[in-house]
Design a protein around this motif. Sequence first.
Motif, PDB file in Angstrom:
ATOM      1  N   ASN A 131    -134.253  29.888 -24.428  1.00  0.00           N
ATOM      2  CA  ASN A 131    -133.962  30.013 -25.857  1.00  0.00           C
ATOM      3  C   ASN A 131    -132.643  30.724 -26.142  1.00  0.00           C
ATOM      4  OD1 ASN A 131    -134.800  29.277 -28.412  1.00  0.00           O
ATOM      5  ND2 ASN A 131    -135.982  31.125 -28.770  1.00  0.00           N
ATOM      6  N   VAL A 132    -132.119  31.423 -25.138  1.00  0.00           N
ATOM      7  CA  VAL A 132    -130.824  32.085 -25.301  1.00  0.00           C
ATOM      8  C   VAL A 132    -129.693  31.061 -25.389  1.00  0.00           C
ATOM      9  CG1 VAL A 132    -129.139  33.584 -24.155  1.00  0.00           C
ATOM     10  CG2 VAL A 132    -131.555  34.239 -24.211  1.00  0.00           C
ATOM     11  N   GLY A 133    -129.825  29.949 -24.641  1.00  0.00           N
ATOM     12  CA  GLY A 133    -128.721  29.011 -24.485  1.00  0.00           C
ATOM     13  C   GLY A 133    -128.132  28.489 -25.775  1.00  0.00           C
ATOM     14  N   GLY A 134    -128.967  27.883 -26.601  1.00  0.00           N
ATOM     15  CA  GLY A 134    -128.467  27.277 -27.830  1.00  0.00           C
ATOM     16  C   GLY A 134    -127.908  28.278 -28.808  1.00  0.00           C
ATOM     17  N   PHE A 135    -128.484  29.486 -28.823  1.00  0.00           N
ATOM     18  CA  PHE A 135    -128.015  30.467 -29.796  1.00  0.00           C
ATOM     19  C   PHE A 135    -126.711  31.132 -29.355  1.00  0.00           C
ATOM     20  CE2 PHE A 135    -132.372  29.788 -31.042  1.00  0.00           C
ATOM     21  CZ  PHE A 135    -132.249  29.717 -32.416  1.00  0.00           C
ATOM     22  N   VAL A 136    -126.490  31.241 -28.043  1.00  0.00           N
ATOM     23  CA  VAL A 136    -125.188  31.699 -27.571  1.00  0.00           C
ATOM     24  C   VAL A 136    -124.117  30.682 -27.951  1.00  0.00           C
ATOM     25  CG1 VAL A 136    -123.796  32.104 -25.503  1.00  0.00           C
ATOM     26  CG2 VAL A 136    -126.048  33.148 -25.701  1.00  0.00           C
ATOM     27  N   ALA A 137    -124.416  29.398 -27.744  1.00  0.00           N
ATOM     28  CA  ALA A 137    -123.466  28.353 -28.132  1.00  0.00           C
ATOM     29  C   ALA A 137    -123.209  28.376 -29.637  1.00  0.00           C
ATOM     30  CB  ALA A 137    -123.998  26.984 -27.711  1.00  0.00           C
ATOM     31  N   SER A 138    -124.268  28.599 -30.417  1.00  0.00           N
ATOM     32  CA  SER A 138    -124.117  28.637 -31.880  1.00  0.00           C
ATOM     33  C   SER A 138    -123.254  29.812 -32.317  1.00  0.00           C
ATOM     34  CB  SER A 138    -125.501  28.721 -32.543  1.00  0.00           C
ATOM     35  OG  SER A 138    -126.272  27.569 -32.261  1.00  0.00           O
ATOM     36  N   ILE A 139    -123.448  30.965 -31.677  1.00  0.00           N
ATOM     37  CA  ILE A 139    -122.630  32.134 -31.995  1.00  0.00           C
ATOM     38  C   ILE A 139    -121.159  31.839 -31.728  1.00  0.00           C
ATOM     39  CG2 ILE A 139    -122.075  34.493 -31.260  1.00  0.00           C
ATOM     40  CD1 ILE A 139    -125.113  34.834 -30.735  1.00  0.00           C
ATOM     41  N   LEU A 140    -120.886  31.247 -30.568  1.00  0.00           N
ATOM     42  CA  LEU A 140    -119.499  30.935 -30.213  1.00  0.00           C
ATOM     43  C   LEU A 140    -118.878  29.975 -31.235  1.00  0.00           C
ATOM     44  CD1 LEU A 140    -119.878  30.445 -26.342  1.00  0.00           C
ATOM     45  CD2 LEU A 140    -118.848  32.392 -27.538  1.00  0.00           C
ATOM     46  N   LEU A 141    -119.642  28.969 -31.651  1.00  0.00           N
ATOM     47  CA  LEU A 141    -119.097  27.998 -32.599  1.00  0.00           C
ATOM     48  C   LEU A 141    -118.937  28.594 -33.996  1.00  0.00           C
ATOM     49  CD1 LEU A 141    -118.095  25.152 -33.080  1.00  0.00           C
ATOM     50  CD2 LEU A 141    -120.451  24.446 -33.538  1.00  0.00           C
ATOM     51  N   VAL A 142    -119.901  29.395 -34.436  1.00  0.00           N
ATOM     52  CA  VAL A 142    -119.786  30.038 -35.746  1.00  0.00           C
ATOM     53  C   VAL A 142    -118.502  30.870 -35.812  1.00  0.00           C
ATOM     54  CG1 VAL A 142    -120.722  31.891 -37.187  1.00  0.00           C
ATOM     55  CG2 VAL A 142    -122.220  30.062 -36.394  1.00  0.00           C
ATOM     56  N   LEU A 143    -118.269  31.664 -34.788  1.00  0.00           N
ATOM     57  CA  LEU A 143    -117.061  32.493 -34.740  1.00  0.00           C
ATOM     58  C   LEU A 143    -115.798  31.640 -34.693  1.00  0.00           C
ATOM     59  CD1 LEU A 143    -118.022  35.387 -32.297  1.00  0.00           C
ATOM     60  CD2 LEU A 143    -117.355  35.616 -34.693  1.00  0.00           C
ATOM     61  N   ALA A 144    -115.813  30.631 -33.809  1.00  0.00           N
ATOM     62  CA  ALA A 144    -114.620  29.806 -33.632  1.00  0.00           C
ATOM     63  C   ALA A 144    -114.262  29.066 -34.916  1.00  0.00           C
ATOM     64  CB  ALA A 144    -114.850  28.809 -32.494  1.00  0.00           C
ATOM     65  N   VAL A 145    -115.249  28.506 -35.604  1.00  0.00           N
ATOM     66  CA  VAL A 145    -114.978  27.792 -36.852  1.00  0.00           C
ATOM     67  C   VAL A 145    -114.390  28.743 -37.892  1.00  0.00           C
ATOM     68  CG1 VAL A 145    -116.045  26.608 -38.813  1.00  0.00           C
ATOM     69  CG2 VAL A 145    -116.691  25.977 -36.485  1.00  0.00           C
ATOM     70  N   GLY A 146    -114.956  29.937 -38.006  1.00  0.00           N
ATOM     71  CA  GLY A 146    -114.437  30.904 -38.966  1.00  0.00           C
ATOM     72  C   GLY A 146    -112.995  31.290 -38.689  1.00  0.00           C
ATOM     73  N   VAL A 147    -112.683  31.539 -37.418  1.00  0.00           N
ATOM     74  CA  VAL A 147    -111.324  31.937 -37.044  1.00  0.00           C
ATOM     75  C   VAL A 147    -110.344  30.800 -37.289  1.00  0.00           C
ATOM     76  CG1 VAL A 147    -109.835  32.569 -35.105  1.00  0.00           C
ATOM     77  CG2 VAL A 147    -112.053  33.683 -35.382  1.00  0.00           C
ATOM     78  N   VAL A 148    -110.700  29.582 -36.854  1.00  0.00           N
ATOM     79  CA  VAL A 148    -109.794  28.439 -37.015  1.00  0.00           C
ATOM     80  C   VAL A 148    -109.588  28.117 -38.494  1.00  0.00           C
ATOM     81  CG1 VAL A 148    -109.473  25.982 -36.529  1.00  0.00           C
ATOM     82  CG2 VAL A 148    -110.352  27.492 -34.747  1.00  0.00           C
ATOM     83  N   LEU A 149    -110.635  28.219 -39.293  1.00  0.00           N
ATOM     84  CA  LEU A 149    -110.478  27.978 -40.734  1.00  0.00           C
ATOM     85  C   LEU A 149    -109.459  28.935 -41.350  1.00  0.00           C
ATOM     86  CD1 LEU A 149    -114.089  27.304 -42.086  1.00  0.00           C
ATOM     87  CD2 LEU A 149    -112.197  25.685 -41.951  1.00  0.00           C
ATOM     88  N   ASP A 150    -109.543  30.207 -40.978  1.00  0.00           N
ATOM     89  CA  ASP A 150    -108.583  31.171 -41.521  1.00  0.00           C
ATOM     90  C   ASP A 150    -107.161  30.880 -41.050  1.00  0.00           C
ATOM     91  OD1 ASP A 150    -110.373  32.558 -43.046  1.00  0.00           O
ATOM     92  OD2 ASP A 150    -110.775  34.099 -41.556  1.00  0.00           O
ATOM     93  N   LEU A 151    -107.017  30.500 -39.776  1.00  0.00           N
ATOM     94  CA  LEU A 151    -105.684  30.216 -39.231  1.00  0.00           C
ATOM     95  C   LEU A 151    -105.083  28.949 -39.831  1.00  0.00           C
ATOM     96  CD1 LEU A 151    -106.238  31.033 -35.431  1.00  0.00           C
ATOM     97  CD2 LEU A 151    -104.978  32.394 -37.107  1.00  0.00           C
ATOM     98  N   ALA A 152    -105.947  27.957 -40.129  1.00  0.00           N
ATOM     99  CA  ALA A 152    -105.448  26.661 -40.599  1.00  0.00           C
ATOM    100  C   ALA A 152    -105.383  26.543 -42.121  1.00  0.00           C
ATOM    101  CB  ALA A 152    -106.333  25.537 -40.044  1.00  0.00           C
ATOM    102  N   THR A 153    -105.836  27.566 -42.832  1.00  0.00           N
ATOM    103  CA  THR A 153    -105.779  27.536 -44.294  1.00  0.00           C
ATOM    104  C   THR A 153    -104.440  28.097 -44.769  1.00  0.00           C
ATOM    105  OG1 THR A 153    -108.176  27.819 -44.463  1.00  0.00           O
ATOM    106  CG2 THR A 153    -106.864  28.346 -46.420  1.00  0.00           C
ATOM    107  N   PRO A 154    -103.696  27.354 -45.578  1.00  0.00           N
ATOM    108  CA  PRO A 154    -102.396  27.844 -46.052  1.00  0.00           C
ATOM    109  C   PRO A 154    -102.537  29.151 -46.825  1.00  0.00           C
ATOM    110  CG  PRO A 154    -102.672  25.502 -46.521  1.00  0.00           C
ATOM    111  CD  PRO A 154    -104.007  26.006 -46.061  1.00  0.00           C
ATOM    112  N   ALA A 155    -101.546  29.996 -46.686  1.00  0.00           N
ATOM    113  CA  ALA A 155    -101.554  31.273 -47.395  1.00  0.00           C
ATOM    114  C   ALA A 155    -101.642  31.041 -48.899  1.00  0.00           C
ATOM    115  CB  ALA A 155    -100.286  32.064 -47.062  1.00  0.00           C
ATOM    116  N   GLY A 156    -102.533  31.779 -49.539  1.00  0.00           N
ATOM    117  CA  GLY A 156    -102.694  31.676 -50.973  1.00  0.00           C
ATOM    118  C   GLY A 156    -103.681  30.628 -51.438  1.00  0.00           C
ATOM    119  N   ALA A 157    -104.159  29.786 -50.495  1.00  0.00           N
ATOM    120  CA  ALA A 157    -105.123  28.752 -50.870  1.00  0.00           C
ATOM    121  C   ALA A 157    -106.472  29.394 -51.164  1.00  0.00           C
ATOM    122  CB  ALA A 157    -105.261  27.724 -49.751  1.00  0.00           C
ATOM    123  N   ALA A 158    -107.135  28.927 -52.202  1.00  0.00           N
ATOM    124  CA  ALA A 158    -108.425  29.497 -52.595  1.00  0.00           C
ATOM    125  C   ALA A 158    -109.534  29.100 -51.634  1.00  0.00           C
ATOM    126  CB  ALA A 158    -108.775  29.050 -54.017  1.00  0.00           C
TER     127      ALA A 158
END
Length: 428
Positions: free
Chosen positions: A353-380
């Motif tokens: 049961n650890v497997g899927g949730f470790v993968a989910s944690i990694l993806l949740v973090l990665a999506v959040g970081v990439v969204l911030d990096l790829a969002t233009p400055a000042g965009a809502a």
Amino acid sequence: MTAATGRRPAVLVYAVAVTAYVAAVFHRSSLGVTGVDAADRFHINAAALATFSVAQLAVYAAMQIPVGVLLDRYGSRRLLLTGGALMVVGQLCFAVATDVPLAVAARVLVGLGDAMTFISVLRIVAFWFPGRRNPLLVQLTGTIGQLGAVLGAVPLVALLHHAGWTPAFLTAAALGATVLLLVLVAVRDTPHRVHPGAVAPDLASVRRQLAAAWGQPGTRLGLWTHFVTQFSGAVFALLWGYPFLVQGQGLSPTAAASLLTLMTVATLVCGPVIAHLCARHPFRRSVVVFAITAGTAAVWAVVLAWPGRAPHWLLVTLVVVLAVNGPGSVIGFDYARTFNPVHRIGSATGIVNVGGFVASILLVLAVGVVLDLATPAGAATPPLSAFRWAFAVQYLLWAVGAVQVLRYRNAARRRWAAEGAVPTPVAA
């Protein structure tokens, strides 16, 4: 069935226990459809919002093995009551939270309580029903539990937008408290009148048990099966699917919530189909795992490569395919059950049961970081292109997971050959 406490029928005990799991999935999913509102309420960006889900999922994953030990010591009823109480308190805190620290603490409590629920229901299945029914009931438990995601979609969103943040989450806490009372009244650990308390295992015994479970290639095959099949659907439902549909694809909140509801309904249909395939073709379970993984990756490729916003039919296809992820991940628990003796199934299940949730944690973090990096400055809000780059991270996880599933499937087969075991319907 043996004589039950007060002639309590097994179906009643199971029904209430599953209701507790439905409530747990509801609490777990409640952040996913309220993520956009949470970002506004706490004035945070995508990466900070991801910490809410990461805190919840990290506690869930970290507690799986300790919960397995506690379950053997205290039984399902006590853990369901404790877990339910923790989730109620977590939702109460989330209802009144106005700052990030309290909100994160609330999600930690939800994750801690959630961690005690599913595995406790599986133990009830093992004690109250004949072994031949176990595979179907395990898959059925995971499938029915997804009804909680339905409650966490359209009804919660409607209540949130009609009554506001605090009333919505106070209602969620009240729902959890009601289920807690049902568990208190109806659930018992075993059908026997007298159930002697288990002896608390010493640390050395726990270590030996975990080492034996981990040393079995079938356990690690289950872990990586859970890893590669669960994360895409889980992350979509738990946090990033709703913002992707609303902010990236331009859907209304109601339409987005409806798609998440469709995803849950499709899961209810897919679960029994996956269970039937695994029961009928036990030597081909890994083929089912690879088919689910490849199908999910292929549909995501079409959605991410589509010029402009995806048409509605394609988004419907996406959520239907993602619906298979949850039932697919349950195959990992079937590996844990069939590759381990009865006395260490709890430890093996916790590891898987650890497997899927470790993968989910990694993806949740990665999506959040990439969204911030790829969002233009000042965009809502993040543009669709930012979501495309963010969800493309999934392909790294799929590649790692698929290689590991293949690796440990082959390792399990080599062990059979080395031990001269006669193949039985537990093959990979």
